[in-house]
Scaffold this motif. Structure first.
Motif, mmCIF file in Angstrom:
data_model
loop_
_atom_site.group_PDB
_atom_site.id
_atom_site.type_symbol
_atom_site.label_atom_id
_atom_site.label_comp_id
_atom_site.label_asym_id
_atom_site.label_seq_id
_atom_site.Cartn_x
_atom_site.Cartn_y
_atom_site.Cartn_z
ATOM 1 N N GLY B 56 9.439 1.057 -0.186
ATOM 2 C CA GLY B 56 10.828 0.786 -0.127
ATOM 3 C C GLY B 56 11.727 1.184 -1.262
ATOM 4 N N VAL B 57 11.131 0.967 -2.371
ATOM 5 C CA VAL B 57 11.799 1.310 -3.401
ATOM 6 C C VAL B 57 11.408 2.713 -4.228
ATOM 7 C CG1 VAL B 57 12.359 -1.173 -3.886
ATOM 8 C CG2 VAL B 57 10.439 -0.294 -4.996
ATOM 9 N N GLY B 58 10.301 3.412 -3.412
ATOM 10 C CA GLY B 58 9.923 4.878 -3.714
ATOM 11 C C GLY B 58 8.740 4.641 -4.932
ATOM 12 N N LEU B 59 8.341 3.307 -5.206
ATOM 13 C CA LEU B 59 7.167 3.404 -6.112
ATOM 14 C C LEU B 59 5.827 3.878 -5.637
ATOM 15 C CD1 LEU B 59 7.956 -0.017 -7.884
ATOM 16 C CD2 LEU B 59 7.618 2.136 -8.861
ATOM 17 N N VAL B 60 5.672 4.010 -4.258
ATOM 18 C CA VAL B 60 4.500 4.629 -3.772
ATOM 19 C C VAL B 60 4.899 5.524 -2.779
ATOM 20 C CG1 VAL B 60 3.096 2.733 -4.541
ATOM 21 C CG2 VAL B 60 4.060 2.820 -2.206
ATOM 22 N N ASP B 61 4.054 6.867 -2.383
ATOM 23 C CA ASP B 61 4.386 7.515 -1.273
ATOM 24 C C ASP B 61 3.146 7.275 -0.335
ATOM 25 O OD1 ASP B 61 6.678 8.880 -2.205
ATOM 26 O OD2 ASP B 61 5.623 9.985 -3.602
ATOM 27 N N ALA B 62 3.242 7.588 0.661
ATOM 28 C CA ALA B 62 2.305 7.422 1.823
ATOM 29 C C ALA B 62 1.820 8.766 2.597
ATOM 30 C CB ALA B 62 2.520 6.239 2.895
ATOM 31 N N ARG B 63 0.705 8.723 3.189
ATOM 32 C CA ARG B 63 0.213 10.274 3.754
ATOM 33 C C ARG B 63 -0.733 9.857 4.947
ATOM 34 N NH1 ARG B 63 -3.564 14.020 3.149
ATOM 35 N NH2 ARG B 63 -4.551 13.326 1.455
ATOM 36 N N ARG B 64 -0.422 10.106 5.909
ATOM 37 C CA ARG B 64 -1.657 9.769 6.991
ATOM 38 C C ARG B 64 -2.935 10.593 6.536
ATOM 39 N NH1 ARG B 64 -2.854 6.454 10.673
ATOM 40 N NH2 ARG B 64 -1.621 4.952 11.335
ATOM 41 N N ASP B 65 -3.874 10.069 6.964
ATOM 42 C CA ASP B 65 -5.250 10.959 7.223
ATOM 43 C C ASP B 65 -5.932 10.056 8.181
ATOM 44 O OD1 ASP B 65 -7.385 12.548 6.306
ATOM 45 O OD2 ASP B 65 -8.452 10.944 4.906
ATOM 46 N N VAL B 69 -4.184 5.737 6.192
ATOM 47 C CA VAL B 69 -2.796 5.970 5.584
ATOM 48 C C VAL B 69 -3.406 5.704 3.828
ATOM 49 C CG1 VAL B 69 -0.566 5.543 4.864
ATOM 50 C CG2 VAL B 69 -1.893 5.023 7.348
ATOM 51 N N LEU B 70 -3.040 7.062 3.269
ATOM 52 C CA LEU B 70 -3.533 7.244 1.819
ATOM 53 C C LEU B 70 -2.051 7.198 1.102
ATOM 54 C CD1 LEU B 70 -5.936 10.148 1.569
ATOM 55 C CD2 LEU B 70 -6.323 7.893 1.992
ATOM 56 N N TYR B 71 -2.104 6.091 0.204
ATOM 57 C CA TYR B 71 -1.029 5.929 -0.835
ATOM 58 C C TYR B 71 -1.257 6.284 -2.095
ATOM 59 C CZ TYR B 71 1.064 2.540 2.841
ATOM 60 O OH TYR B 71 1.559 2.135 3.674
ATOM 61 N N ARG B 72 -0.262 6.562 -2.887
ATOM 62 C CA ARG B 72 -0.270 7.129 -4.174
ATOM 63 C C ARG B 72 0.967 6.570 -4.874
ATOM 64 N NH1 ARG B 72 -0.681 13.083 -6.095
ATOM 65 N NH2 ARG B 72 -1.787 13.428 -4.110
ATOM 66 N N THR B 73 0.857 6.248 -6.093
ATOM 67 C CA THR B 73 1.803 5.701 -6.948
ATOM 68 C C THR B 73 2.833 6.868 -7.420
ATOM 69 O OG1 THR B 73 0.799 3.948 -7.869
ATOM 70 C CG2 THR B 73 2.710 4.683 -9.088
ATOM 71 N N ASN B 74 4.058 6.561 -7.114
ATOM 72 C CA ASN B 74 5.039 7.638 -7.685
ATOM 73 C C ASN B 74 5.397 7.219 -8.972
ATOM 74 O OD1 ASN B 74 7.108 9.503 -7.995
ATOM 75 N ND2 ASN B 74 8.670 8.475 -6.683
ATOM 76 N N ALA B 75 5.009 7.581 -10.077
ATOM 77 C CA ALA B 75 5.219 7.092 -11.544
ATOM 78 C C ALA B 75 6.629 7.171 -11.816
ATOM 79 C CB ALA B 75 4.257 7.662 -12.177
ATOM 80 N N GLU B 76 7.366 8.485 -11.269
ATOM 81 C CA GLU B 76 8.753 8.494 -11.596
ATOM 82 C C GLU B 76 9.588 7.560 -11.348
ATOM 83 O OE1 GLU B 76 10.621 11.750 -13.388
ATOM 84 O OE2 GLU B 76 8.648 11.806 -12.500
ATOM 85 N N ALA B 77 9.161 6.751 -10.488
ATOM 86 C CA ALA B 77 10.017 5.606 -9.926
ATOM 87 C C ALA B 77 10.176 4.407 -11.050
ATOM 88 C CB ALA B 77 9.841 5.152 -8.712
ATOM 89 N N LEU B 78 9.238 4.582 -11.959
ATOM 90 C CA LEU B 78 8.931 3.556 -13.041
ATOM 91 C C LEU B 78 10.038 3.908 -14.275
ATOM 92 C CD1 LEU B 78 5.406 2.541 -12.926
ATOM 93 C CD2 LEU B 78 7.417 0.948 -12.386
ATOM 94 N N ARG B 79 10.307 5.127 -14.229
ATOM 95 C CA ARG B 79 11.020 5.634 -15.408
ATOM 96 C C ARG B 79 12.538 4.851 -15.399
ATOM 97 N NH1 ARG B 79 10.553 12.255 -16.032
ATOM 98 N NH2 ARG B 79 11.601 12.221 -18.238
ATOM 99 N N PRO B 80 13.168 4.660 -14.940
ATOM 100 C CA PRO B 80 14.448 3.707 -15.157
ATOM 101 C C PRO B 80 14.008 2.577 -15.879
ATOM 102 C CG PRO B 80 14.461 4.585 -12.829
ATOM 103 C CD PRO B 80 13.213 4.926 -13.249
#
Lengths: 109, 109
Positions: B56-65, B69-80
């Motif tokens: 919801g806050v963009g910290l992870v992205d999801a992809r169906r397989d 469902v595969l999740y991955r951290t979106n480290a960019e969102a931790l930058r702020p």
DNA sequence: TTGACATATTCCGTTATGGGCATAAACTCA
DNA sequence: TGAGTTTATGCCCATAACGGAATATGTCAA
């Protein structure tokens, strides 16, 4: 089990916007409680409670000065958070394209 | 007013230890929900809920397989957060003495 | 379609939150 | 001591949190 107590660690303490504002305000130097009250237009009890939380996790230090109590940000206590997020620094930039795509998809939706 | 919603911003989202654990786990690469369940011995619904907050806050992205469902951290969102704590970096070191004194006082008390 | 597997959602109960208000506590000064 | 100022605390309320259990949704394979 509800969320961890705000007093339990620094991560919880800074989850509140007001407290982050206060920390920024108290970073440059000491300020009395009433200064914070005026600055952010918050009630005095509310400010005192936030300061209590911040002091509980070591994010601010207090010092009595007559009738007033002067608080100051202890920036050192923010270091663990800076270091934790820093562990992800190596991943920054790699996913920029995907982030952009995601934003665009949302924009169209 | 009660506590701010965990979905409101990244600061609130990472206030939970479990979610920080999950973020670290998903930083290296994609993982299915069941992997997280096994790894941290959490119930599946609990993991799904945490992932929902993080997404919801963009910290992870999801992809169906397939079924997963595969999740991955979106480290960019931790930058702020990294940048926010970084603003206090200039104050680090100045208060080391006071911090030490405080700790010693506590030790004696 | 049916069954099996993986994930998401809903409802519920317990708990903590943060604000408002009233009041206590600490301190200064006359 | 007593009044005035500043800060801290206690109580109550509405709200949201997280976990558990049950169930819904989604996907694949036969």
């Amino acid at each position: 089990m509800p969320r961890a107590a705000t007093t339990s660690d620094v991560f919880n303490a800074i989850a509140e916007t007001r407290r982050r504002d206060i920390l920024a305000f108290l970073a440059d130097g000491e300020h009395a409680v009433s200064d914070i009250v005026d600055r952010f237009e918050m009630s005095q009890p509310s400010v005192s409670k936030h300061l209590r939380v911040l002091a509980g996790v070591g994010l601010v230090d207090a010092r009595r000065d007559g009738q007033r109590v002067l608080y100051r940000t202890n920036a050192e206590a923010l270091r663990p958070i800076h270091e934790w997020t820093g562990r992800f620094e190596r991943y920054w930039g790699r996913q920029l394209l995907r982030v952009k795509e995601r934003a665009e998809r949302k924009g169209r939706a």
